[in-house]
Design a protein around this motif. Sequence first.
Motif, PDB file in Angstrom:
ATOM      1  N   ARG A   1       1.628   1.421 -12.137  1.00 10.85           N
ATOM      2  CA  ARG A   1       2.433   0.892 -11.031  1.00 10.85           C
ATOM      3  C   ARG A   1       1.615   0.844  -9.742  1.00 10.85           C
ATOM      4  NH1 ARG A   1       5.838   4.793 -12.719  1.00 10.85           N
ATOM      5  NH2 ARG A   1       6.024   5.706 -10.653  1.00 10.85           N
ATOM      6  N   ALA A   2       0.856   1.890  -9.487  1.00 14.19           N
ATOM      7  CA  ALA A   2       0.030   1.926  -8.277  1.00 14.19           C
ATOM      8  C   ALA A   2      -1.025   0.822  -8.310  1.00 14.19           C
ATOM      9  CB  ALA A   2      -0.628   3.297  -8.134  1.00 14.19           C
ATOM     10  N   ASP A   3      -1.630   0.612  -9.471  1.00 11.44           N
ATOM     11  CA  ASP A   3      -2.630  -0.458  -9.590  1.00 11.44           C
ATOM     12  C   ASP A   3      -2.018  -1.826  -9.325  1.00 11.44           C
ATOM     13  OD1 ASP A   3      -4.592   1.384 -10.184  1.00 11.44           O
ATOM     14  OD2 ASP A   3      -4.574   0.988 -12.350  1.00 11.44           O
TER      15      ASP A   3
ATOM     16  N   ARG B   1       0.843  -1.212   0.000  1.00 14.46           N
ATOM     17  CA  ARG B   1       0.000   0.000   0.000  1.00 14.46           C
ATOM     18  C   ARG B   1       0.875   1.257   0.000  1.00 14.46           C
ATOM     19  NH1 ARG B   1      -5.266  -0.882  -1.212  1.00 14.46           N
ATOM     20  NH2 ARG B   1      -6.044  -2.726  -0.183  1.00 14.46           N
TER      21      ARG B   1
ATOM     22  N   ARG C   1      -0.042   5.407 -12.524  1.00 17.60           N
ATOM     23  CA  ARG C   1      -1.306   4.710 -12.250  1.00 17.60           C
ATOM     24  C   ARG C   1      -1.139   3.209 -12.442  1.00 17.60           C
ATOM     25  NH1 ARG C   1      -4.731   4.508  -8.956  1.00 17.60           N
ATOM     26  NH2 ARG C   1      -4.644   6.751  -8.987  1.00 17.60           N
TER      27      ARG C   1
ATOM     28  N   HIS D   1       0.629  -2.520  -7.436  1.00 17.65           N
ATOM     29  CA  HIS D   1       0.913  -2.643  -6.001  1.00 17.65           C
ATOM     30  C   HIS D   1      -0.377  -2.807  -5.198  1.00 17.65           C
ATOM     31  CE1 HIS D   1       5.115  -1.995  -6.576  1.00 17.65           C
ATOM     32  NE2 HIS D   1       4.980  -0.748  -6.994  1.00 17.65           N
ATOM     33  N   THR D   2      -1.428  -2.119  -5.598  1.00 19.35           N
ATOM     34  CA  THR D   2      -2.703  -2.222  -4.893  1.00 19.35           C
ATOM     35  C   THR D   2      -3.297  -3.627  -5.037  1.00 19.35           C
ATOM     36  OG1 THR D   2      -3.123   0.131  -5.211  1.00 19.35           O
ATOM     37  CG2 THR D   2      -5.025  -1.253  -4.703  1.00 19.35           C
TER      38      THR D   2
ATOM     39  N   ALA E   1       2.325   1.690  -3.447  1.00 18.45           N
ATOM     40  CA  ALA E   1       1.339   2.235  -4.379  1.00 18.45           C
ATOM     41  C   ALA E   1       1.241   3.745  -4.235  1.00 18.45           C
ATOM     42  CB  ALA E   1      -0.024   1.585  -4.135  1.00 18.45           C
ATOM     43  N   GLN E   2       1.213   4.217  -2.996  1.00 18.57           N
ATOM     44  CA  GLN E   2       1.151   5.669  -2.774  1.00 18.57           C
ATOM     45  C   GLN E   2       2.420   6.348  -3.275  1.00 18.57           C
ATOM     46  OE1 GLN E   2      -1.512   7.495  -1.792  1.00 18.57           O
ATOM     47  NE2 GLN E   2      -0.192   9.152  -2.453  1.00 18.57           N
ATOM     48  N   HIS E   3       3.558   5.718  -3.042  1.00 18.86           N
ATOM     49  CA  HIS E   3       4.835   6.276  -3.503  1.00 18.86           C
ATOM     50  C   HIS E   3       4.868   6.348  -5.028  1.00 18.86           C
ATOM     51  CE1 HIS E   3       9.038   7.313  -3.416  1.00 18.86           C
ATOM     52  NE2 HIS E   3       9.300   6.311  -4.242  1.00 18.86           N
ATOM     53  N   ALA E   4       4.328   5.336  -5.704  1.00 14.00           N
ATOM     54  CA  ALA E   4       4.288   5.345  -7.167  1.00 14.00           C
ATOM     55  C   ALA E   4       3.487   6.532  -7.673  1.00 14.00           C
ATOM     56  CB  ALA E   4       3.697   4.036  -7.683  1.00 14.00           C
ATOM     57  N   LEU E   5       2.371   6.815  -7.013  1.00  9.56           N
ATOM     58  CA  LEU E   5       1.566   7.969  -7.419  1.00  9.56           C
ATOM     59  C   LEU E   5       2.295   9.277  -7.149  1.00  9.56           C
ATOM     60  CD1 LEU E   5      -1.966   6.852  -6.204  1.00  9.56           C
ATOM     61  CD2 LEU E   5      -1.118   6.947  -8.565  1.00  9.56           C
TER      62      LEU E   5
END
Length: 61
Positions: A40-42, A20, A38, A44-45, A23-27
């Motif tokens: 990368r975040a998806d 989690r 988006r 990780h999520t 994911a925030q770090h990717a954004l």
Amino acid sequence: MTSQLDIFDHDPARLAAAYRQAAQHALDMGDTGYFTARERADHHTKEAERLERLAAQRSKS
């Protein structure tokens, strides 16, 4: 019976929290390289959600 990963203390709930954060770090980093922020975040999520389901199954056992 414990699995082989138990010797390394791979707690699914703790790993899910790390995904989690990733994911925030990717954004926060924005678009870099081949994949968008988006995408990368998806990724990780989705992995965090999988680990959370695994943690829930283990807590029921």
